[in-house]
Design a protein around this motif. Structure first.
Motif, mmCIF file in Angstrom:
data_model
loop_
_atom_site.group_PDB
_atom_site.id
_atom_site.type_symbol
_atom_site.label_atom_id
_atom_site.label_comp_id
_atom_site.label_asym_id
_atom_site.label_seq_id
_atom_site.Cartn_x
_atom_site.Cartn_y
_atom_site.Cartn_z
ATOM 1 N N PHE A 1 2.043 4.195 27.469
ATOM 2 C CA PHE A 1 1.894 4.923 28.730
ATOM 3 C C PHE A 1 3.154 4.782 29.577
ATOM 4 C CE2 PHE A 1 1.048 4.364 33.278
ATOM 5 C CZ PHE A 1 0.633 5.660 33.615
ATOM 6 N N LEU A 2 3.707 3.555 29.643
ATOM 7 C CA LEU A 2 4.927 3.337 30.422
ATOM 8 C C LEU A 2 6.085 4.162 29.882
ATOM 9 C CD1 LEU A 2 4.877 -0.514 31.113
ATOM 10 C CD2 LEU A 2 4.356 1.342 32.704
ATOM 11 N N LEU A 3 6.187 4.241 28.548
ATOM 12 C CA LEU A 3 7.224 5.071 27.939
ATOM 13 C C LEU A 3 7.054 6.527 28.364
ATOM 14 C CD1 LEU A 3 9.437 5.933 25.957
ATOM 15 C CD2 LEU A 3 7.711 5.852 24.128
ATOM 16 N N THR A 4 5.850 7.044 28.219
ATOM 17 C CA THR A 4 5.574 8.441 28.547
ATOM 18 C C THR A 4 5.806 8.710 30.029
ATOM 19 O OG1 THR A 4 3.928 8.539 26.769
ATOM 20 C CG2 THR A 4 3.838 10.262 28.459
ATOM 21 N N PHE A 5 5.261 7.862 30.872
ATOM 22 C CA PHE A 5 5.376 8.048 32.315
ATOM 23 C C PHE A 5 6.833 7.989 32.768
ATOM 24 C CE2 PHE A 5 5.588 6.290 36.645
ATOM 25 C CZ PHE A 5 4.854 7.254 37.331
ATOM 26 N N SER A 6 7.572 6.987 32.274
ATOM 27 C CA SER A 6 8.963 6.826 32.715
ATOM 28 C C SER A 6 9.813 8.009 32.272
ATOM 29 C CB SER A 6 9.547 5.517 32.181
ATOM 30 O OG SER A 6 9.575 5.496 30.763
ATOM 31 N N GLY B 1 15.513 12.072 23.081
ATOM 32 C CA GLY B 1 15.249 11.231 21.911
ATOM 33 C C GLY B 1 15.929 9.879 22.004
ATOM 34 N N ASN B 2 17.136 9.861 22.531
ATOM 35 C CA ASN B 2 17.861 8.589 22.684
ATOM 36 C C ASN B 2 17.165 7.667 23.673
ATOM 37 O OD1 ASN B 2 19.809 9.347 20.852
ATOM 38 N ND2 ASN B 2 21.270 10.036 22.405
ATOM 39 N N TYR B 3 16.600 8.240 24.737
ATOM 40 C CA TYR B 3 15.866 7.410 25.700
ATOM 41 C C TYR B 3 14.624 6.795 25.042
ATOM 42 C CZ TYR B 3 13.031 5.896 29.622
ATOM 43 O OH TYR B 3 12.271 5.128 30.474
ATOM 44 N N ILE B 4 13.921 7.592 24.261
ATOM 45 C CA ILE B 4 12.718 7.098 23.581
ATOM 46 C C ILE B 4 13.080 5.940 22.644
ATOM 47 C CG2 ILE B 4 10.877 7.704 21.952
ATOM 48 C CD1 ILE B 4 11.052 10.586 23.126
ATOM 49 N N LYS B 5 14.176 6.120 21.890
ATOM 50 C CA LYS B 5 14.616 5.056 20.981
ATOM 51 C C LYS B 5 14.985 3.796 21.756
ATOM 52 C CE LYS B 5 16.534 8.193 17.485
ATOM 53 N NZ LYS B 5 17.801 8.697 16.870
ATOM 54 N N TRP B 6 15.692 3.973 22.885
ATOM 55 C CA TRP B 6 16.102 2.824 23.693
ATOM 56 C C TRP B 6 14.891 2.084 24.238
ATOM 57 C CZ3 TRP B 6 15.081 2.062 28.915
ATOM 58 C CH2 TRP B 6 15.688 0.937 29.493
ATOM 59 N N PHE B 7 13.927 2.832 24.780
ATOM 60 C CA PHE B 7 12.741 2.202 25.353
ATOM 61 C C PHE B 7 11.960 1.460 24.271
ATOM 62 C CE2 PHE B 7 8.463 1.711 26.825
ATOM 63 C CZ PHE B 7 8.533 1.613 28.203
ATOM 64 N N GLU B 8 11.817 2.097 23.124
ATOM 65 C CA GLU B 8 11.065 1.453 22.039
ATOM 66 C C GLU B 8 11.750 0.165 21.589
ATOM 67 O OE1 GLU B 8 9.361 2.349 17.527
ATOM 68 O OE2 GLU B 8 10.422 3.917 18.618
ATOM 69 N N LYS B 9 13.074 0.196 21.478
ATOM 70 C CA LYS B 9 13.812 -0.987 21.045
ATOM 71 C C LYS B 9 13.677 -2.125 22.045
ATOM 72 C CE LYS B 9 18.465 -2.465 19.664
ATOM 73 N NZ LYS B 9 19.879 -2.041 19.465
ATOM 74 N N LYS B 10 13.679 -1.801 23.341
ATOM 75 C CA LYS B 10 13.649 -2.832 24.381
ATOM 76 C C LYS B 10 12.237 -3.295 24.736
ATOM 77 C CE LYS B 10 18.072 -3.130 25.482
ATOM 78 N NZ LYS B 10 18.832 -4.403 25.463
ATOM 79 N N PHE B 11 11.281 -2.368 24.737
ATOM 80 C CA PHE B 11 9.984 -2.678 25.342
ATOM 81 C C PHE B 11 8.778 -2.428 24.436
ATOM 82 C CE2 PHE B 11 12.821 -1.154 28.814
ATOM 83 C CZ PHE B 11 12.956 -2.367 29.483
ATOM 84 N N TYR B 12 9.017 -2.174 23.154
ATOM 85 C CA TYR B 12 7.881 -1.885 22.265
ATOM 86 C C TYR B 12 6.886 -3.047 22.221
ATOM 87 C CZ TYR B 12 4.973 -1.338 18.179
ATOM 88 O OH TYR B 12 3.879 -1.262 17.344
#
Length: 297
Positions: free
Chosen positions: A52-57, A33-44
């Motif tokens: 797709f990049l979020l899911t794939f990574s 969950g923390n990774y998802i939050k980090w990715f969304e904050k940086k790359f949303y």
């Protein structure tokens, strides 16, 4: 097939649940969950490709880490980690709490996304039964299914997709595109487990009606899968679930699931929770048969 891994992981969860008292160990799902939050904050971005990049990574990271752990071939470590993918005890305890709580409206708000401020006692009880039935698939049967097929890797690939769906898989302005890939993957991965869950509910409660008609009502749900275990539980308990429900201040005209009474009581929650004791007995019986076949046949 990872049959022994499924059994031991389930029994670890049965005995210890989420290991809440471990001081220096962070729950793997929290890390996801923390990774998802980090990715969304940086790359949303309002984009299917970014989603797709979020899911794939995320799934690539999970695959690499779990594959490395499997290389060490330490069975008890894998079983310990797999137990974090199974939420049978936590789900049971969380829903059971509603039946004894002095503030059930607050406690149910911790389990559901619907508006809870103006819920009647019947609505609270209904929400508890619905969330228990639906999460039997997501939190118990589905992870066990993927542990059985793919071991530790399967367990956490599934939980990664499921966590993505619970965090970004909403059909709203922000996530309609960004969460589309994870929502589709979640539908695909839950397709078989949701149906297995509905069948188990019908079998454990010895309900021919539930067995024959859970698809009739389940297909009315907007989700490809969620309505099936909910419908099976409603039919098995002879109650009516679903119906108009408030989300974020707006009434959503959800269909009804089942044909029984509409006034849902705490006793109906208790009846639904009997699934766990029946499933525990099933697992113990199956494990004994497994041991006999391994050592004596």
């Amino acid at each position: 097939m990872y049959l022994a891994l499924v059994f031991i992981a389930y029994f670890i969860d049965f005995l210890f649940g989420e290991f809440e008292n471990l001081k220096y160990f962070k729950h793997p799902i929290i890390i996801i969950g923390n990774y998802i939050k980090w990715f969304e904050k940086k790359f949303y971005k309002d984009s299917i490709f970014r989603g797709f990049l979020l899911t794939f990574s995320l799934l690539l990271i999970i695959f690499i880490i779990t594959s490395i752990i499997e290389l060490f071939d330490i069975f008890i470590l894998e079983a310990f980690l797999c137990s974090f993918a199974i939420s049978s005890k936590m789900l049971y305890d969380s829903v059971k709490k509603i039946t004894t709580s002095t503030n059930p409206r607050y406690d149910i708000s911790m389990l559901v996304s619907r508006d809870t401020t103006n819920l009647s006692n019947s609505d609270i009880n209904k929400a508890a039964v619905e969330t228990y039935a639906e999460n039997l698939s997501d939190g118990v049967i589905a992870p066990m299914f993927y542990i059985l097929l793919f071991g530790l890797v399967g367990a956490f690939i599934y939980k990664g997709v499921n966590t993505l769906d619970s965090m970004v898989g909403y059909r709203n302005k922000r996530y309609e595109k960004f969460g589309k890939v994870s929502a589709i993957l979640d539908d695909i991965l839950n397709y078989i487990p949701a149906r297995i869950t509905a069948i188990l509910i019908a079998l454990f409660f010895k309900s021919k009606k539930a067995f024959k008609e859970f698809t009739k009502y389940g297909k009315k749900h907007e989700s490809l899968n969620a309505g099936l275990p909910i419908s099976a539980m409603a039919l098995a308990l002879n109650i009516k679930l679903g119906g108009p429900t408030s989300y974020f201040g707006k009434i959503k005209d959800k269909p009804f699931f089942g044909e029984g009474k509409e006034n849902i009581e705490k006793t109906d929650i208790s009846k639904a929770l009997e699934f766990k004791s029946k499933f525990d007995l099933f697992m113990v019986s199956f494990f004994i048969i497994y041991l006999i076949s391994e050592f004596f046949l």
